[in-house]
Write an enzyme that holds these catalytic residues in place. Structure first.
Site, PDB file in Angstrom:
ATOM      1  N   MET A  13      -6.524   6.323  13.802  1.00 39.65           N
ATOM      2  CA  MET A  13      -6.753   5.954  12.251  1.00 39.65           C
ATOM      3  C   MET A  13      -5.563   6.176  11.519  1.00 39.65           C
ATOM      4  O   MET A  13      -4.811   7.492  11.662  1.00 39.65           O
ATOM      5  CB  MET A  13      -8.096   6.653  11.780  1.00 39.65           C
ATOM      6  CG  MET A  13      -9.479   5.870  11.961  1.00 39.65           C
ATOM      7  SD  MET A  13     -10.797   6.766  11.177  1.00 39.65           S
ATOM      8  CE  MET A  13     -10.723   6.345   9.625  1.00 39.65           C
ATOM      9  N   PHE A  14      -5.256   5.595  10.483  1.00 42.05           N
ATOM     10  CA  PHE A  14      -4.081   5.850   9.361  1.00 42.05           C
ATOM     11  C   PHE A  14      -2.882   5.433  10.101  1.00 42.05           C
ATOM     12  O   PHE A  14      -1.835   5.749   9.590  1.00 42.05           O
ATOM     13  CB  PHE A  14      -4.088   7.058   8.990  1.00 42.05           C
ATOM     14  CG  PHE A  14      -5.388   7.721   8.186  1.00 42.05           C
ATOM     15  CD1 PHE A  14      -5.858   6.942   6.748  1.00 42.05           C
ATOM     16  CD2 PHE A  14      -6.334   8.482   8.814  1.00 42.05           C
ATOM     17  CE1 PHE A  14      -6.645   7.508   6.407  1.00 42.05           C
ATOM     18  CE2 PHE A  14      -7.517   8.828   8.307  1.00 42.05           C
ATOM     19  CZ  PHE A  14      -7.786   8.392   6.777  1.00 42.05           C
ATOM     20  N   ASP A  84     -10.071  -7.329  13.342  1.00 41.43           N
ATOM     21  CA  ASP A  84      -9.766  -5.919  13.048  1.00 41.43           C
ATOM     22  C   ASP A  84     -10.985  -5.002  13.657  1.00 41.43           C
ATOM     23  O   ASP A  84     -12.197  -5.389  13.872  1.00 41.43           O
ATOM     24  CB  ASP A  84      -9.772  -5.581  11.377  1.00 41.43           C
ATOM     25  CG  ASP A  84      -9.231  -4.360  11.008  1.00 41.43           C
ATOM     26  OD1 ASP A  84      -8.408  -3.794  12.064  1.00 41.43           O
ATOM     27  OD2 ASP A  84      -9.561  -3.818  10.014  1.00 41.43           O
ATOM     28  N   GLU A  85     -10.738  -3.894  13.787  1.00 42.59           N
ATOM     29  CA  GLU A  85     -11.632  -2.773  14.373  1.00 42.59           C
ATOM     30  C   GLU A  85     -12.352  -3.181  15.737  1.00 42.59           C
ATOM     31  O   GLU A  85     -13.499  -3.498  15.892  1.00 42.59           O
ATOM     32  CB  GLU A  85     -12.926  -2.462  13.490  1.00 42.59           C
ATOM     33  CG  GLU A  85     -12.488  -1.950  11.984  1.00 42.59           C
ATOM     34  CD  GLU A  85     -11.916  -0.507  12.046  1.00 42.59           C
ATOM     35  OE1 GLU A  85     -12.072  -0.075  13.018  1.00 42.59           O
ATOM     36  OE2 GLU A  85     -11.647  -0.241  10.834  1.00 42.59           O
ATOM     37  N   CYS A 176      -1.720  15.234  15.286  1.00 42.68           N
ATOM     38  CA  CYS A 176      -0.830  14.953  16.648  1.00 42.68           C
ATOM     39  C   CYS A 176      -1.719  15.609  17.756  1.00 42.68           C
ATOM     40  O   CYS A 176      -2.814  16.371  17.495  1.00 42.68           O
ATOM     41  CB  CYS A 176       0.478  15.987  16.700  1.00 42.68           C
ATOM     42  SG  CYS A 176       0.569  17.512  16.610  1.00 42.68           S
TER      43      CYS A 176
HETATM   44  P1  ADP Z   1      -5.508   1.939  10.356  1.00 41.29           P
HETATM   45  O1  ADP Z   1      -5.946   0.554  10.165  1.00 41.29           O
HETATM   46  O2  ADP Z   1      -4.237   2.192  11.448  1.00 41.29           O
HETATM   47  O3  ADP Z   1      -6.588   2.922  10.062  1.00 41.29           O
HETATM   48  P2  ADP Z   1      -4.121   1.162   7.743  1.00 41.29           P
HETATM   49  O4  ADP Z   1      -3.531   0.051   8.149  1.00 41.29           O
HETATM   50  O5  ADP Z   1      -5.722   0.941   7.283  1.00 41.29           O
HETATM   51  O6  ADP Z   1      -4.552   1.935   8.901  1.00 41.29           O
HETATM   52  O7  ADP Z   1      -3.525   2.206   6.506  1.00 41.29           O
HETATM   53  C1  ADP Z   1      -2.145   2.661   6.907  1.00 41.29           C
HETATM   54  C2  ADP Z   1      -1.754   3.332   5.706  1.00 41.29           C
HETATM   55  O8  ADP Z   1      -2.622   4.690   5.346  1.00 41.29           O
HETATM   56  C3  ADP Z   1      -0.492   3.922   5.608  1.00 41.29           C
HETATM   57  O9  ADP Z   1       0.575   2.720   5.279  1.00 41.29           O
HETATM   58  C4  ADP Z   1      -0.452   4.796   4.594  1.00 41.29           C
HETATM   59  O10 ADP Z   1      -0.311   4.270   3.169  1.00 41.29           O
HETATM   60  C5  ADP Z   1      -1.898   5.410   4.575  1.00 41.29           C
HETATM   61  N1  ADP Z   1      -2.011   6.918   5.119  1.00 41.29           N
HETATM   62  C6  ADP Z   1      -2.631   7.862   4.738  1.00 41.29           C
HETATM   63  N2  ADP Z   1      -2.829   8.687   5.360  1.00 41.29           N
HETATM   64  C7  ADP Z   1      -2.185   8.616   6.371  1.00 41.29           C
HETATM   65  C8  ADP Z   1      -1.502   9.610   7.551  1.00 41.29           C
HETATM   66  N3  ADP Z   1      -1.808  10.709   7.780  1.00 41.29           N
HETATM   67  N4  ADP Z   1      -0.403   8.685   8.178  1.00 41.29           N
HETATM   68  C9  ADP Z   1      -0.082   7.705   7.834  1.00 41.29           C
HETATM   69  N5  ADP Z   1      -0.328   7.024   7.119  1.00 41.29           N
HETATM   70  C10 ADP Z   1      -1.408   7.331   6.053  1.00 41.29           C
HETATM   71 MG    MG Z   2      -7.772  -0.317  10.360  1.00 39.44          MG
HETATM   72 ZN    ZN Z   3       0.318  18.216  14.194  1.00 36.56          ZN
END
Ligand code: ADP
Ligand code: MG
Ligand code: ZN
Length: 190
Positions: A13-14, A84-85, A176
């Site tokens: 995630m993120f 997505d997902e 990590c």
């Molecule tokens: P995912 O779909 O992989 O969960 P998103 O594309 O929805 O991720 O969101 C990515 C965005 O989340 C990044 O561009 C950043 O703005 C935000 N973000 C918030 N917390 C973090 C984190 N710990 N590491 C990286 N990005 C983060």
């Molecule tokens: Mg996502």
């Molecule tokens: Zn760490």
């Protein structure tokens, strides 16, 4: 003959998976291609029928119960589909869609909160033509994060915690390998 392809975007995630999916989708829209955006209908974190990234990019989408439902929307004019997902779906339809010459771009979690391969995703990674594995930033130490840490009532989730916990505050953060914690060490890859 048109040959399709399967592109997988994975990570915790993120990591920016949804951002990357929507970036590729927008490029197809600029090229006036015929595209459809899907997501499984169990993801109700945000508004129904939108794919939304953590930094608030959003795009209208169609919700799916099973991947075969995609055949109800795909036509001979469809150039690409975006999903997505994908970890909540199945691998029954994307090879058949690829054979129809469609470009399939999907994103999903490669590991669950226990740190183990998530459902259908090992198959997806094996069957994809191209894989992009993204990493987030660890909220504890700032290193590249490969894991999705589940937090229940302010402490790390246990290996045995059910996916749905009624009445508890359940949240997720990027960590990590060193900062990833799982209570009740039944972690398969320990
Ligand atoms: P995912 O779909 O992989 O969960 P998103 O594309 O929805 O991720 O969101 C990515 C965005 O989340 C990044 O561009 C950043 O703005 C935000 N973000 C918030 N917390 C973090 C984190 N710990 N590491 C990286 N990005 C983060
Ligand atoms: Mg996502
Ligand atoms: Zn760490």
């Amino acid at each position: 003959m048109k040959i399709g392809r399967i592109e997988a975007i994975v990570g915790p995630m993120f990591a920016g998976k949804t951002e990357e999916l929507l970036r590729r989708l927008k490029r197809m829209e600029y090229a006036h291609k015929n595209v459809i955006l899907f997501k499984p209908d169990i993801d109700t974190r945000y508004e129904e029928s939108y794919v939304v990234s953590h930094n608030k990019n959003k795009s209208l989408c169609v919700c799916l119960k099973k991947s075969v439902d995609m055949f109800n929307y795909v036509t001979d004019k469809t150039d690409a589909i975006f999903i997505d997902e994908f970890q909540f779906l199945d691998d029954e339809s994307f090879i058949a869609l690829k054979r129809r010459g469609i470009r399939i771009v999907l994103s999903g979690l490669d590991k669950d909160f226990r740190g183990e391969p998530f459902g259908v995703m090992p198959n997806v990674l094996a069957l994809a033509d191209e894989v992009l594995k993204l990493r987030a930033v660890c909220v504890k130490c700032g290193a590249d994060a490969n894991c999705t840490q589940r937090i229940i009532n302010n402490s790390p989730a246990s290996y045995n915690d059910p996916i749905i916990l009624v009445g508890a505050t359940d949240s997720y953060e990027a960590r990590c390998d060193a900062c990833f914690e799982i209570k009740d060490k039944k972690y398969k890859y320990e």
